[in-house]
Design an enzyme around this catalytic site. Structure first.
Site, PDB file in Angstrom:
ATOM      1  N   GLY A 171      -1.789   9.025 -14.859  1.00  0.00           N
ATOM      2  CA  GLY A 171      -2.144   7.729 -14.287  1.00  0.00           C
ATOM      3  C   GLY A 171      -3.620   7.425 -14.455  1.00  0.00           C
TER       4      GLY A 171
ATOM      5  N   GLN B   2      -7.173  -2.826  -0.935  1.00  0.00           N
ATOM      6  CA  GLN B   2      -5.800  -3.246  -1.230  1.00  0.00           C
ATOM      7  C   GLN B   2      -5.512  -4.632  -0.659  1.00  0.00           C
ATOM      8  OE1 GLN B   2      -4.191   0.270   0.534  1.00  0.00           O
ATOM      9  NE2 GLN B   2      -3.810   1.270  -1.433  1.00  0.00           N
TER      10      GLN B   2
ATOM     11  N   THR C 177       0.857  -1.180   0.000  1.00  0.00           N
ATOM     12  CA  THR C 177       0.000   0.000   0.000  1.00  0.00           C
ATOM     13  C   THR C 177       0.894   1.231   0.000  1.00  0.00           C
ATOM     14  OG1 THR C 177      -0.142   0.390   2.384  1.00  0.00           O
ATOM     15  CG2 THR C 177      -1.578  -1.325   1.484  1.00  0.00           C
ATOM     16  N   CYS C 178       0.274   2.384   0.034  1.00  0.00           N
ATOM     17  CA  CYS C 178       1.052   3.622   0.074  1.00  0.00           C
ATOM     18  C   CYS C 178       1.904   3.700   1.335  1.00  0.00           C
ATOM     19  CB  CYS C 178       0.114   4.830   0.023  1.00  0.00           C
ATOM     20  SG  CYS C 178      -0.873   4.914  -1.485  1.00  0.00           S
ATOM     21  N   ASN C 179       1.435   3.098   2.413  1.00  0.00           N
ATOM     22  CA  ASN C 179       2.092   3.240   3.711  1.00  0.00           C
ATOM     23  C   ASN C 179       2.932   2.054   4.142  1.00  0.00           C
ATOM     24  OD1 ASN C 179      -0.935   4.754   4.622  1.00  0.00           O
ATOM     25  ND2 ASN C 179       0.985   5.854   4.421  1.00  0.00           N
ATOM     26  N   ARG C 180       2.778   0.926   3.463  1.00  0.00           N
ATOM     27  CA  ARG C 180       3.422  -0.271   3.997  1.00  0.00           C
ATOM     28  C   ARG C 180       3.728  -1.278   2.896  1.00  0.00           C
ATOM     29  NH1 ARG C 180       1.237  -1.564   8.258  1.00  0.00           N
ATOM     30  NH2 ARG C 180       0.040   0.340   8.465  1.00  0.00           N
TER      31      ARG C 180
ATOM     32  N   GLU D 119      -8.939   5.130   7.360  1.00  0.00           N
ATOM     33  CA  GLU D 119      -9.050   5.281   5.906  1.00  0.00           C
ATOM     34  C   GLU D 119      -9.520   3.960   5.291  1.00  0.00           C
ATOM     35  OE1 GLU D 119      -7.077   3.980   3.347  1.00  0.00           O
ATOM     36  OE2 GLU D 119      -5.571   2.913   4.488  1.00  0.00           O
TER      37      GLU D 119
ATOM     38  N   SER E 281      -3.132   2.768   9.720  1.00  0.00           N
ATOM     39  CA  SER E 281      -2.922   3.684   8.602  1.00  0.00           C
ATOM     40  C   SER E 281      -2.455   5.047   9.085  1.00  0.00           C
ATOM     41  CB  SER E 281      -4.215   3.849   7.800  1.00  0.00           C
ATOM     42  OG  SER E 281      -4.641   2.615   7.261  1.00  0.00           O
TER      43      SER E 281
END
Length: 510
Positions: free
Chosen positions: A149, A80, A39-42, A74, A69
């Site tokens: 994108g 995801q 994911t964006c964070n992990r 979120e 998160s």
């Protein structure tokens, strides 16, 4: 003792650059029982077989609920996790424990969001991007905005911008056709990414969110000295960090966006506590289910129809339970034996495709029967019940026609085969000039009648064609009303078999 484990690197103890570097060098064997979550964070890797330790389940459940998160609560992480799990299911042989772990994570994530206010006030990355633009006090009506994108995130941003009265919005992508498909409904122009020197020349706002492995925008691509607000929502980053050093450029990366939003959000402590309590309950339920499965050692006797499609459906169900011991006996149903009966004219008995399977259950020759849920009679035998029902991956109908002629372009008087009164009704409302005829036989035989010229087209369930690997036969997917059970798979058994119900509960929607 074998057990499932995980490795994790996330926003709480690493920088964006460190996570990018970790992702580049992360290795895992393709044949492992493993799920890679990015994911964006992990970046996390769940791997191994056997038992599921509390700390592993607790961590994944907290991730699924949004408690880990950068923006508490979120919702994107739920999708995801599902995507990561579905990818692993398609490409690997996951253990029963891994299947149940991820099924349970998706369930608790959904439950927490529906039964608590944990997501109340949480802001998505797309809304965060719009908030930043508004705080920079840019006149959206006159600003030239380019988005790079094609994905759900960029489509949400386009919708928000148009709602804010932005008039000069452009979409760029590496693949022109994908960009065109997303841009057309919104009436915005598109560019190819390779033409970036042209479309970046005179823009005011740049938002990028691609899945490119390396930066795609560099200082040399931009006009020196021109004011520019750039928002990089990609992981790994799309925009070279050196862009921030250019005169007139303001660059926000993923970390900046999340920190800006996080400062404006406070999640009520009691809602977090509620979520944590529900997670502990889910961990207990997970262990109880896995323990029941360990105790059920006896081979389960399964019965199903003898068609190739039915065997594929059986395998689809059993793939959820890789450690299950079973014996399979196939049977020809009443409908398979009596091919002259017309389903289109209402001649068929209600249990046409289940009668022989029901008799096997009632006589004790089988423990469970696996069906296409659409074949189930309106009223089951009073001694039987549905113990599991699995969601459809495609509920649509498809047209298969000679020379791939669309429904709209079929010549007047063309013959279309179907076995469904519902499909006949839909056809007659759209093309009353066509001749609708009843058709029987397996999917392969129905399609063959089209290829042999016996009929001009046939309508069948899209999921059946996909399961049989016959997607190339599809002329078009139809916007028809379909049977509510289309595509779903069902398991029936004698009433009171709670032991079997517990075994097959994973992924069931009942």
């Amino acid at each position: 003792m074998e057990m499932i484990q995980y490795k994790s690197i996330n926003h709480q103890d690493t920088s964006l650059a460190e996570r990018e570097e970790y992702f580049k060098h992360l290795e895992h064997k393709e044949d492992d029982s493993a799920v890679l979550l990015q994911t964006c964070n992990r970046v996390e890797l769940y791997y191994g077989n056997g038992d599921v330790p509390d700390e592993v389940a607790r961590h994944l459940f907290r991730v699924a609920c949004g408690l880990e998160s950068a923006i508490i609560g979120e919702q994107a992480v739920q999708g995801q996790i599902k995507e990561a799990y579905m990818t692993a299911k398609r490409t690997k042989k996951l253990s029963a424990g891994m299947h149940k772990l991820f099924e349970s994570a998706l369930q608790i994530g959904k439950r927490v969001r529906s039964e608590t206010q944990i997501s109340h006030g949480a802001v998505s990355h797309s809304l965060a991007a719009i908030e930043i633009i508004e705080q920079e006090k840019i006149d959206l009506r006159n600003a030239r905005i380019t988005i790079i994108g094609v994905n759900k995130l960029t489509e949400e941003i386009i919708k928000f911008l148009l709602n804010k009265k932005a008039e000069l919005v452009f979409l760029a992508n590496r693949t022109e056709e994908k960009a065109r498909r997303m841009a057309e409904p919104y009436g915005i122009d598109i560019f190819r990414l390779k033409d970036k020197q042209k479309f970046l020349k005179d823009i005011d706002i740049l938002i990028s969110a691609t899945s490119a492995p390396d930066a795609i925008i560099h200082p040399s691509d931009l006009t020196p000295g021109r004011p520019l607000l750039a928002i990089d929502l990609a992981f790994p980053r799309d925009i070279d960090p050196e862009v921030a050093n250019m005169q007139g450029v303001t660059l926000y990366n993923l970390h900046d966006v999340e920190q800006k939003v996080k400062a404006n959000i406070s999640v009520r402590e009691d809602e977090v506590k509620k979520a944590e309590q529900m997670i502990e309950e889910a961990i207990t339920e997970l262990h109880e289910t896995l323990e029941r499965r360990k105790q059920y050692k006896k081979a389960i006797r399964i019965t199903a129809r003898s068609s190739r499609l039915s065997q594929i459906q059986v395998n689809e169900v059993l793939k959820r339970f890789p450690d299950l011991s079973y014996q399979l006996v196939t049977r020809r149903s009443y409908g398979d034996k009596h091919m002259k009966i017309s389903l289109l004219n209402g001649e068929a008995p209600d249990d046409m495709f289940t009668r022989e399977l029901d008799m096997a259950l009632l006589s004790g020759k089988a423990d469970i029967a696996i069906h296409s849920a659409k074949d189930l009679p309106e009223k089951l035998h009073p001694d039987l019940e549905v113990i599991a029902l699995y969601e459809a991956f495609d509920k649509t109908d498809s047209l298969v026609s000679r020379d791939h002629i669309s429904l709209a372009d079929l010549p007047e008087g063309s013959t279309i085969g179907t076995s469904s009164p519902l499909r006949k009704k839909e056809l007659e409302s759209i093309r009353p000039d066509l001749k609708v005829v009843g058709i029987r036989g397996c999917i392969e035989e129905r399609v063959e009648q089209v290829r042999d010229g016996k009929i001009d087209a046939v309508i069948v369930a899209t999921c059946a064609l996909k399961r049989l690997g016959m997607e190339d036969e599809i002329t078009e997917v139809l916007n028809f009303e379909t049977h509510p059970m289309q595509g779903r798979l069902a398991i029936t058994a004698l009433k009171g078999r709670n032991d079997l119900k517990a075994v097959f509960a994973e992924g069931s929607i009942i």
